[in-house]
Scaffold this active site. Sequence first.
Site, mmCIF file in Angstrom:
data_model
loop_
_atom_site.group_PDB
_atom_site.id
_atom_site.type_symbol
_atom_site.label_atom_id
_atom_site.label_comp_id
_atom_site.label_asym_id
_atom_site.label_seq_id
_atom_site.Cartn_x
_atom_site.Cartn_y
_atom_site.Cartn_z
ATOM 1 C CG HIS A 1 11.351 13.537 4.854
ATOM 2 N ND1 HIS A 1 12.058 13.615 6.034
ATOM 3 C CD2 HIS A 1 10.622 12.381 4.939
ATOM 4 C CE1 HIS A 1 11.774 12.572 6.795
ATOM 5 N NE2 HIS A 1 10.899 11.810 6.152
ATOM 6 C CB THR B 1 -0.677 29.524 2.726
ATOM 7 O OG1 THR B 1 -1.727 29.783 1.794
ATOM 8 C CG2 THR B 1 -0.596 28.032 3.006
#
Length: 412
Positions: free
Chosen positions: A385, A333
């Site tokens: 994560h 993006t």
Amino acid sequence: MSTPVLMPQMGESIAEGTVVRWIKKVGDQVDRDEPLFEISTDKVDAEIPSPAAGVLAEIRVREGETVAVNSVVATIGDRVTDVTQPVQPDQPVQPDQPLSTRPNPTKPDQPAQPVQLVEDVRRARSSPLVRRIAKEHQVDIAAIAGSGIGGRVTKQDILGFLEHRPAGAPKAPAQYIPAFRPGEPVEIVPMGVMRKKIAEHMVLSRRTSAHVHSVFEVNFSRVAQLRQQHKAAYEREGVKLTFLSFIAKAVAGALRAFPVLNSSLDGDNVVYKKDINLGVAVALDWGLIVPVLKKADGQNLLGLSRAIADLAARARAKQLKPEDVQGGTFTITNPGTFGAQFGMPIINQPQVAILGIGAIEKRAVVIDDAIGIRPMGYLTLGYDHRLVDGAVADQFLSLVKDTLEKFDAAWV
């Protein structure tokens, strides 16, 4: 024989779509791949082509109705005789009117039907897309000569009107501008289909993934030099050589070196993707679309530049096909287009990482103990994560940075 028309799946996580408008009506002749109807999802607004040639025999889903993917929304027949006429509701019985208010057939100057409101006329003479463009640019549709059937104002009509409008004419910004009424402190407007789906998708992603972000600063001097040298040659090929193309090339190579960032989670299993399919976010006036560059690591810089330009153009023209927004494995993006230094993008599920590109601009930097002016920009990696450790994410970004700062001239 008849051919069913199905609601297409415009992305892996898309389960439904909303019919925005029917481009054809029952009884119309249609060719194969001719635009038949327009849909809206959280991934894309698109005109859906007819799966076969013939006659639009039946429409099962009304405009504004949302149905599940693969639902039958219409039927294409071989002949006009296949047409199923929609059931007409019974006409309500009109109560007796006083003689003074009944229409007098002997008076030719008295209209037999009520006069339509101006807004009703405008809606009859334009599609939802045309009305949206008109509202964004503060254009009165009634002032445009329509070239469609019955004077209907088409998309080409309004775009041509805007193109030839005097330079000093006011233009509204892309975002919606509230039209506050006197005495009312607020305006309440329903969210559009795409906006609602984006909201659901973003909230789901935040709840699903453990978001962490790393930011690296990159010196784009090498890329800027190569871009300047080859820009004219690329323009002769009909494409623009942009910083995004270089970044896409560097990211595709880094994903091959760090396959965990090109994977997804399925319960307790890690699904590694063989193909590197880069989703490139395209900002639209009415939302955000993420078309996909398939097998990006196998394309050269010219191929990537051409593919990026093609997907962006077709996204803005609502000409994307279902396969254009499916199969993405990693997303890029570019908020830097609007001047942002960097952002903290939300992961596009079911992917595990997303790269944000900040504004690339000249800044004062220390080079060999001296102050120099270089084109600099920040790259932000958002990653899940649950699967990706910080060390791996930073190594990935470090490789992208090194590739851009030492970009191989043979790749251009």
